[in-house]
Write a protein that holds these residues in place. Structure first.
Motif, PDB file in Angstrom:
ATOM      1  N   GLY A 125      44.083   6.098   2.341  1.00 53.98           N
ATOM      2  CA  GLY A 125      44.817   5.579   3.486  1.00 53.98           C
ATOM      3  C   GLY A 125      44.040   4.625   4.365  1.00 53.98           C
ATOM      4  N   ASN A 126      42.817   4.270   3.973  1.00 54.36           N
ATOM      5  CA  ASN A 126      42.078   3.252   4.720  1.00 54.36           C
ATOM      6  C   ASN A 126      42.803   1.914   4.587  1.00 54.36           C
ATOM      7  OD1 ASN A 126      39.643   4.799   5.565  1.00 54.36           O
ATOM      8  ND2 ASN A 126      39.398   5.020   3.331  1.00 54.36           N
ATOM      9  N   LEU A 127      42.949   1.205   5.709  1.00 56.24           N
ATOM     10  CA  LEU A 127      43.778   0.013   5.736  1.00 56.24           C
ATOM     11  C   LEU A 127      42.959  -1.233   6.036  1.00 56.24           C
ATOM     12  CD1 LEU A 127      46.812   1.310   7.870  1.00 56.24           C
ATOM     13  CD2 LEU A 127      46.489   1.453   5.385  1.00 56.24           C
ATOM     14  N   THR A 128      43.207  -2.289   5.247  1.00 54.16           N
ATOM     15  CA  THR A 128      42.612  -3.600   5.514  1.00 54.16           C
ATOM     16  C   THR A 128      43.723  -4.629   5.714  1.00 54.16           C
ATOM     17  OG1 THR A 128      42.441  -4.064   3.131  1.00 54.16           O
ATOM     18  CG2 THR A 128      40.502  -3.108   4.229  1.00 54.16           C
ATOM     19  N   GLY A 158      37.294   4.039  -2.176  1.00 56.64           N
ATOM     20  CA  GLY A 158      35.912   3.590  -2.289  1.00 56.64           C
ATOM     21  C   GLY A 158      35.763   2.124  -2.635  1.00 56.64           C
ATOM     22  N   SER A 159      36.881   1.421  -2.876  1.00 59.27           N
ATOM     23  CA  SER A 159      36.780   0.013  -3.278  1.00 59.27           C
ATOM     24  C   SER A 159      36.886  -0.958  -2.092  1.00 59.27           C
ATOM     25  CB  SER A 159      37.867  -0.317  -4.313  1.00 59.27           C
ATOM     26  OG  SER A 159      39.163  -0.115  -3.781  1.00 59.27           O
ATOM     27  N   LEU A 160      37.175  -0.456  -0.910  1.00 51.73           N
ATOM     28  CA  LEU A 160      37.269  -1.315   0.272  1.00 51.73           C
ATOM     29  C   LEU A 160      35.945  -1.313   1.028  1.00 51.73           C
ATOM     30  CD1 LEU A 160      40.777  -0.224   1.661  1.00 51.73           C
ATOM     31  CD2 LEU A 160      40.246  -2.211   0.226  1.00 51.73           C
ATOM     32  N   ARG A 161      35.531  -2.492   1.506  1.00 54.00           N
ATOM     33  CA  ARG A 161      34.319  -2.588   2.314  1.00 54.00           C
ATOM     34  C   ARG A 161      34.568  -1.908   3.652  1.00 54.00           C
ATOM     35  NH1 ARG A 161      32.969  -6.996   4.305  1.00 54.00           N
ATOM     36  NH2 ARG A 161      30.713  -6.711   4.342  1.00 54.00           N
ATOM     37  N   PRO A 162      33.694  -0.984   4.052  1.00 56.23           N
ATOM     38  CA  PRO A 162      33.926  -0.251   5.310  1.00 56.23           C
ATOM     39  C   PRO A 162      34.134  -1.170   6.507  1.00 56.23           C
ATOM     40  CG  PRO A 162      32.152   0.774   4.062  1.00 56.23           C
ATOM     41  CD  PRO A 162      32.495  -0.486   3.345  1.00 56.23           C
ATOM     42  N   HIS A 163      33.390  -2.285   6.556  1.00 55.65           N
ATOM     43  CA  HIS A 163      33.535  -3.186   7.702  1.00 55.65           C
ATOM     44  C   HIS A 163      34.891  -3.884   7.727  1.00 55.65           C
ATOM     45  CE1 HIS A 163      29.736  -3.051   9.830  1.00 55.65           C
ATOM     46  NE2 HIS A 163      29.098  -3.002   8.668  1.00 55.65           N
ATOM     47  N   GLY A 173      41.445   5.895   7.130  1.00 54.59           N
ATOM     48  CA  GLY A 173      42.384   6.770   6.440  1.00 54.59           C
ATOM     49  C   GLY A 173      42.600   8.103   7.115  1.00 54.59           C
ATOM     50  N   MET A 174      41.670   8.531   7.941  1.00 54.88           N
ATOM     51  CA  MET A 174      41.838   9.817   8.634  1.00 54.88           C
ATOM     52  C   MET A 174      43.034   9.776   9.594  1.00 54.88           C
ATOM     53  SD  MET A 174      38.700   9.652  11.372  1.00 54.88           S
ATOM     54  CE  MET A 174      38.687   8.424  12.691  1.00 54.88           C
ATOM     55  N   LEU A 175      43.488   8.566   9.961  1.00 56.37           N
ATOM     56  CA  LEU A 175      44.622   8.431  10.872  1.00 56.37           C
ATOM     57  C   LEU A 175      45.940   8.187  10.148  1.00 56.37           C
ATOM     58  CD1 LEU A 175      43.050   6.119  13.631  1.00 56.37           C
ATOM     59  CD2 LEU A 175      43.186   8.623  13.611  1.00 56.37           C
ATOM     60  N   VAL A 176      45.891   7.989   8.838  1.00 57.08           N
ATOM     61  CA  VAL A 176      47.094   7.606   8.083  1.00 57.08           C
ATOM     62  C   VAL A 176      47.546   8.774   7.217  1.00 57.08           C
ATOM     63  CG1 VAL A 176      48.035   6.020   6.359  1.00 57.08           C
ATOM     64  CG2 VAL A 176      46.407   5.180   8.080  1.00 57.08           C
ATOM     65  N   ASP A 177      48.804   9.159   7.384  1.00 57.39           N
ATOM     66  CA  ASP A 177      49.347  10.302   6.640  1.00 57.39           C
ATOM     67  C   ASP A 177      50.088   9.886   5.379  1.00 57.39           C
ATOM     68  OD1 ASP A 177      48.831  12.624   8.601  1.00 57.39           O
ATOM     69  OD2 ASP A 177      49.795  11.119   9.865  1.00 57.39           O
TER      70      ASP A 177
END
Length: 541
Positions: A191-194, A229-234, A240-244
């Motif tokens: 759920g990490n968003l770019t 794991g494929s997205l650059r953290p920056h 993703g902790m905020l996305v359900d």
């Protein structure tokens, strides 16, 4: 467990009576497929019912992205709070949301966009609400309309006027969303968003925090999903902790009438000679005169309308880069776009999250703002937010109130009268037929900008029209320049509902403005910044 679900499954998660926050700015960043799914579920099942929606900036438009119109259904929508709303031409049928508002079918409010973002931030931190002077003596003030757009809204106040330590403030109680619907380009499996294809970040992070911190859920609409794991953290703007839940729409448009332009998202830069410059006409004359108000090295906010052409005036004059443009959606620098793509910029220097851009505006960190007017009142007040005879043509105030509340310098631009037929002949302005609707009126219908507050705060206010330039002074509005070919009494003084003061040294507007040739414009250099007066002691304390 996978966070990826269908739009229909996501729509089924929204309970009756929910408060739903939606991230969007017209077509820019609009989670249109998700809103469509909510409307479709209601048509099929009658649920969700009686929801309240929050829109810091408008969701959808009248050109292919329906946005809030998907959920503008009686029984589905109970209350709506928006910074602005989809608008349309006077000849077209009003958007469904406007039909509901003017029909008094839902409680409706127009709250300044920056304040709406502040309300989310306060809700996220479990603070009581927003205490601010933004909006005093405007339609936002409960002494006037209190943000209400109809009778139902007026019956349920959303803002109070309070006294805090001897001064008047407006207080907006925080509103807690149970659901936040936001949009991005890519989500990984966690759920990490770019936002690599987006024209702005808008306020998705703040809206997600407000919902998640209060036990709600966050639904993200994206174009695609990638391996964790494929997205650059920056590059991750919403963790993703905020996305359900994640829904995908591979066909989501970047903004109105634009599937995808990599220059809008800063991935490439278009050559400067690829941008159109305005044709020579009356509006260009006004935009040129507005440009003469600027200083090189300034940061300048830009609004919709005639003033949106000023960056292209500078481009045509070889002065691109002398001004840093800042727009409320978050773009900094570059070439702000026009018409339906307004709110985006090509070749931007940076993108600020919209809530932080509004903090910059509310605190007057910028140098000047170029905005439009529908009406100018005797006291210098401006209306851009309401025309009773054409309500759906105005989109509401958006960030106008946030931007103008403390701005040091504002240049308002527009036509002197509405509907006049004009021409430019041999460098002179010719009025072939006078307009039927006066725009300089004794009292504006809706106070979007308070002339009284401007005088109290010492703001520098200029009004530029095709036939004259005016300044706001403590004694009233002062006419300082007149266009060549214009008769002072017949074309200006007799066309105002209130007396205008005329400067002793009344000047004729620069003749170059009325020529097809370039101006040969030069801008004076903005003075170097020094420590603000009164802060010296605080720095050394």
């Amino acid at each position: 467990m996978s966070k990826h679900i269908t739009p229909a499954q996501a729509a089924a998660l929204i309970p009756d009576g929910a408060i739903v926050s939606v991230s969007s700015s017209s077509g820019l960043g609009c989670p249109d497929l998700m809103l469509k799914a909510i409307g479709a579920r209601f048509e099929e099942t009658g649920h969700p019912r009686e929801i309240t929606t929050l829109h810091p900036i408008a969701a959808g438009d009248m050109s292919g992205i329906k946005g809030v119109d998907h959920i503008a259904r009686k029984g589905l929508l109970k209350k709506i709070l928006g910074g602005s709303y989809p608008s349309g031409p006077s000849s077209a049928e009003p958007p469904l949301i406007w039909q509901m508002i003017t029909g008094n079918e839902i409680s409706a409010y127009n709250i300044p966009s920056g304040i709406m973002f502040d309300m989310h931030r306060e809700a996220a931190a479990k603070r009581p609400g927003v205490l601010t002077k933004v909006g005093l003596d405007t339609f936002v003030d409960p002494a006037r309309q209190g943000c209400a757009m109809n009778a139902l809204g007026a019956g349920e106040p959303v803002v109070k006027r309070v006294n805090f330590e001897g001064e008047d403030y407006l207080f907006f109680p925080a509103i807690v969303p149970q659901v936040a619907i936001i949009r991005a380009t890519t989500a990984d499996e966690r759920g990490n968003l770019t936002y690599e294809h987006e024209g702005a970040y808008l306020g998705g992070l703040d809206q997600a925090l407000a919902a998640r911190n209060n036990g709600g859920i966050v639904i993200a609409q994206v174009k695609r999903i990638t391996k964790q794991g494929s997205l650059r953290p920056h590059d991750v703007r919403v963790p993703g902790m905020l996305v359900d839940y994640i829904v995908t729409d591979p066909d989501q448009k970047q903004t109105t009438q634009t599937l995808y332009d990599p220059a809008i998202s800063g991935e490439i830069f278009h050559p400067l000679d690829s941008f159109d410059v305005p044709d020579f006409n009356i509006q260009k004359v006004i935009a040129r005169r507005v440009a003469q108000e600027l200083e090189a090295g300034s940061c300048v906010n830009l609004g919709f309308g005639i003033s949106a052409n000023v960056p292209r005036i500078l481009l045509e004059e070889g002065l691109h880069g002398s001004i840093t443009w800042v727009i409320e959606q978050g773009a900094v620098g570059g070439v702000p776009l026009l018409d339906f793509a307004f709110g985006c910029a090509s070749n931007a220097d940076a993108y600020m999250p919209s809530p932080y851009q509004f903090t910059y505006f509310q605190g007057a960190g910028f140098d000047a703002s170029l905005l439009s007017f529908l009406e100018i009142g005797r006291d210098g007040s401006v209306n851009v937010s309401k025309l009773s005879f054409r309500p759906h043509v105005t989109a509401g105030a958006g960030g106008f109130v946030d931007i103008t509340a403390r701005a040091r310098k504002i240049v308002f631009s527009g036509m002197f009268n509405a509907g006049a037929r004009l021409d430019i002949v041999d460098g002179r302005l010719v009025i072939e037929k006078e307009g039927k609707l006066k725009k300089l009126v004794n009292a504006v219908e809706h106070i979007t900008f308070s002339g009284r507050r401007a005088i109290e705060q010492g703001q520098d206010i200029t009004y530029v029209t095709e036939r004259c330039v005016m300044k706001l002074t403590p004694e009233g509005i002062l006419l300082t320049e007149i266009a060549p070919g214009i008769d002072l009494q017949r074309d200006i003084l007799d066309q105002s509902e209130f007396p205008l003061r005329v400067a002793d040294a009344l000047m004729v507007m620069d003749a170059r403005l009325f020529s097809k040739d370039n101006l040969g414009l030069t801008l004076p250099q903005k003075p170097a910044r020094v420590l603000a007066k009164g802060l010296e002691g605080a720095v050394h304390a």
